[in-house]
Design an enzyme around this catalytic site. Structure first.
Site, PDB file in Angstrom:
ATOM      1  N   HIS A 176       2.275  39.047 -33.099  1.00 48.82           N
ATOM      2  CA  HIS A 176       1.942  38.135 -32.088  1.00 48.82           C
ATOM      3  C   HIS A 176       1.978  38.917 -30.729  1.00 48.82           C
ATOM      4  O   HIS A 176       1.376  38.761 -29.760  1.00 48.82           O
ATOM      5  CB  HIS A 176       2.564  36.752 -31.699  1.00 48.82           C
ATOM      6  CG  HIS A 176       2.482  35.949 -33.147  1.00 48.82           C
ATOM      7  ND1 HIS A 176       1.497  35.269 -33.562  1.00 48.82           N
ATOM      8  CD2 HIS A 176       3.568  35.747 -33.888  1.00 48.82           C
ATOM      9  CE1 HIS A 176       1.581  34.779 -34.622  1.00 48.82           C
ATOM     10  NE2 HIS A 176       2.970  35.056 -34.892  1.00 48.82           N
ATOM     11  N   HIS A 201       2.662  40.261 -23.005  1.00 50.48           N
ATOM     12  CA  HIS A 201       1.564  39.229 -23.221  1.00 50.48           C
ATOM     13  C   HIS A 201       0.391  40.346 -22.366  1.00 50.48           C
ATOM     14  O   HIS A 201       0.443  40.743 -21.189  1.00 50.48           O
ATOM     15  CB  HIS A 201       1.790  37.940 -22.518  1.00 50.48           C
ATOM     16  CG  HIS A 201       2.680  37.173 -23.153  1.00 50.48           C
ATOM     17  ND1 HIS A 201       2.582  36.394 -24.239  1.00 50.48           N
ATOM     18  CD2 HIS A 201       3.957  37.226 -22.857  1.00 50.48           C
ATOM     19  CE1 HIS A 201       3.531  35.739 -24.580  1.00 50.48           C
ATOM     20  NE2 HIS A 201       4.751  36.341 -23.721  1.00 50.48           N
ATOM     21  N   HIS A 241       8.324  39.725 -20.653  1.00 49.23           N
ATOM     22  CA  HIS A 241       9.299  38.523 -20.738  1.00 49.23           C
ATOM     23  C   HIS A 241      10.409  39.195 -21.079  1.00 49.23           C
ATOM     24  O   HIS A 241      10.427  39.915 -22.390  1.00 49.23           O
ATOM     25  CB  HIS A 241       8.836  37.564 -21.595  1.00 49.23           C
ATOM     26  CG  HIS A 241       7.650  36.699 -20.822  1.00 49.23           C
ATOM     27  ND1 HIS A 241       7.016  35.850 -21.851  1.00 49.23           N
ATOM     28  CD2 HIS A 241       7.244  36.477 -19.547  1.00 49.23           C
ATOM     29  CE1 HIS A 241       5.842  35.333 -20.879  1.00 49.23           C
ATOM     30  NE2 HIS A 241       6.337  35.748 -19.739  1.00 49.23           N
ATOM     31  N   HIS A 269       9.260  41.291 -24.600  1.00 48.05           N
ATOM     32  CA  HIS A 269       7.988  41.646 -25.076  1.00 48.05           C
ATOM     33  C   HIS A 269       7.016  41.506 -24.114  1.00 48.05           C
ATOM     34  O   HIS A 269       7.278  41.081 -22.977  1.00 48.05           O
ATOM     35  CB  HIS A 269       7.717  40.478 -26.357  1.00 48.05           C
ATOM     36  CG  HIS A 269       8.095  39.085 -25.601  1.00 48.05           C
ATOM     37  ND1 HIS A 269       9.186  38.144 -25.731  1.00 48.05           N
ATOM     38  CD2 HIS A 269       6.852  38.214 -25.239  1.00 48.05           C
ATOM     39  CE1 HIS A 269       8.841  37.111 -25.149  1.00 48.05           C
ATOM     40  NE2 HIS A 269       7.636  36.985 -24.820  1.00 48.05           N
ATOM     41  N   THR A 314       6.674  30.028 -24.567  1.00 47.89           N
ATOM     42  CA  THR A 314       5.234  29.715 -24.583  1.00 47.89           C
ATOM     43  C   THR A 314       4.782  29.973 -25.944  1.00 47.89           C
ATOM     44  O   THR A 314       3.164  29.844 -26.013  1.00 47.89           O
ATOM     45  CB  THR A 314       4.555  30.835 -23.615  1.00 47.89           C
ATOM     46  OG1 THR A 314       5.036  32.278 -24.259  1.00 47.89           O
ATOM     47  CG2 THR A 314       5.352  30.740 -22.441  1.00 47.89           C
ATOM     48  N   GLU A 341       0.613  35.462 -18.721  1.00 51.62           N
ATOM     49  CA  GLU A 341       0.549  34.006 -18.855  1.00 51.62           C
ATOM     50  C   GLU A 341       0.751  33.167 -17.686  1.00 51.62           C
ATOM     51  O   GLU A 341       0.014  32.172 -17.449  1.00 51.62           O
ATOM     52  CB  GLU A 341       2.170  33.700 -19.833  1.00 51.62           C
ATOM     53  CG  GLU A 341       1.880  34.546 -21.176  1.00 51.62           C
ATOM     54  CD  GLU A 341       2.637  33.852 -22.380  1.00 51.62           C
ATOM     55  OE1 GLU A 341       3.679  33.368 -22.174  1.00 51.62           O
ATOM     56  OE2 GLU A 341       1.814  33.026 -23.182  1.00 51.62           O
TER      57      GLU A 341
HETATM   58 ZN   LIG Z   1       6.373  35.470 -23.800  1.00 45.46          ZN
END
Ligand SMILES: [Zn+2]
Length: 372
Positions: free
Chosen positions: A55, A83, A106, A81, A187, A93
């Site tokens: 992910h 996004h 994050h 991590h 999230t 995000e």
């Molecule tokens: Zn995140």
């Protein structure tokens, strides 16, 4: 993603993340402390596990990294991590005034009043995530290179590798005192609503090559390219976003039309994606999601508002507004006094006229016309 709530009921809760941060609606809270990081500068002898979990790409962090939040609570870091989007679109995000940034980092922490992440993640005050928005800048970001140069080693799902320690703080903005803050959730499932979010106002810049590498290197389920791994903004359900600073309104800032409606998103008019068009930007290679406040805004924050008070950022009067109103009132008073004076003078002369020449019809208009 709507299917999440079937297996994970929290995902349809009323305090979900991410959100669109409406800067004009944020409440200024002067008592919010700068975020303080401790133990973030790791020696290269320390090996950190970097993993593609299908992910995202996740870097495990040692328990020696701690953070004190805006509320003075102590939190311990667990992992960080990212996004991101795709070469055809941005993938942060959180969005700010409707604008999505290229990517987002994050850094996940848990409250030290709990023994570990597992215990903390279901507690209302259990988790704190530091978030920063990433955008394209002119130069390669050396801090991010510590992670990105290892991406090929984890291109497939469940692969991991070891990364030598470096200064993790370099992945976050230099300015940790200006941020937005709100109560939200993870999230991704199980979407626990136990996260206090800190979204920094200053963005972090990476080169276009670095952003592209993030977007084009990793693969997830069924060997599918791992891209656009961001969740869409969730409803606020009455929540308020707090700001640790007084948001300055720049000359290019769009305003909400009278009678409601949503603000017009700022235009992304160049590939570098300046935080706010027309706003001055600091010289340290980093930009902000809001205009950099000028001296007036700082003066307002320091003098006009006492600690503990909360001002409505969007409607707070600044020195220029106050002066404008003051001069307006002065003008009105002067104009009124002048009219009163003229009126009195006329009545007076009319009275004199009527006394001196009772039988003469006074034609003031004609007299004035002649005089003019
Ligand atoms: Zn995140």
């Amino acid at each position: 993603m709507p299917a999440w709530s079937q297996g994970f009921p929290h995902c349809s809760g009323q305090k979900q993340s991410p959100i669109n941060i409406v800067t004009e609606a944020a409440l200024f809270s002067p008592q919010m402390q700068p975020i303080r990081l401790s133990g973030y500068n790791l020696p290269s002898s320390e090996q950190l596990k970097l993993k593609n979990n299908g992910h995202t790409v996740m870097l495990r962090l040692p328990a020696t990294l701690t953070m004190s939040g805006s509320d003075g609570q102590q939190y311990r870091a667990v992992q960080l991590h990212l996004h991101w989007g795709s070469p055809t679109g941005p993938g942060s995000e959180h969005t700010v005034d409707g604008r999505r940034y290229h990517a987002e980092i994050h850094v996940v922490h848990y409250n030290t009043r709990y023994d570990d992440l597992d215990e903390a993640k279901t507690q209302p005050d259990g988790l704190a995530v530091l978030a920063a928005l990433l955008q394209v800048g002119p130069q390669k970001n050396p801090s991010y290179e510590h992670v990105l140069e290892h991406l090929e080693e984890v291109s497939k799902e469940d692969e991991d590798t070891l990364v030598p320690g470096f200064n993790i703080a370099g992945l976050l903005p230099a300015n940790l005192s200006r941020y937005f803050w709100y109560n939200g959730s993870l999230t991704t499932p199980p979407c626990y609503q136990t996260v206090t979010w800190t979204v920094f106002n200053q963005t972090v810049r990476l080169s276009l090559d670095q952003i592209l590498k993030l977007e084009e290197t990793l693969y997830g389920d069924h060997d599918k390219l791992l891209e656009n791994n961001f969740r869409l903004p969730q409803a606020m359900h009455g929540r308020r976003v707090l700001a640790s600073f007084l948001v300055a309104r720049g000359p290019g800032t769009p305003s909400v039309p009278a009678g409601g409606g949503s603000p017009v998103p700022p235009t992304t008019d160049n590939t570098a994606g300046a935080g706010t068009s027309g706003a001055p930007e600091p010289d340290d290679g980093e930009a902000s999601v809001t205009p950099v406040p000028d001296g007036r805004a700082r003066a307002g924050a320091g003098q006009g508002l006492r600690p503990g008070s909360e001002a409505h950022l969007g409607s707070s009067f600044q020195a220029g507004d106050v002066l404008a109103v003051l001069f307006g009132v002065l003008f009105a008073v002067t104009a009124f006094a002048f009219l009163v004076y003229v009126h009195k003078q006329r009545s007076h002369s009319r009275r004199l006229d009527s006394l001196d020449k009772p039988k003469v019809i006074y034609t003031a208009a004609t007299t004035e016309e002649n005089a003019a």
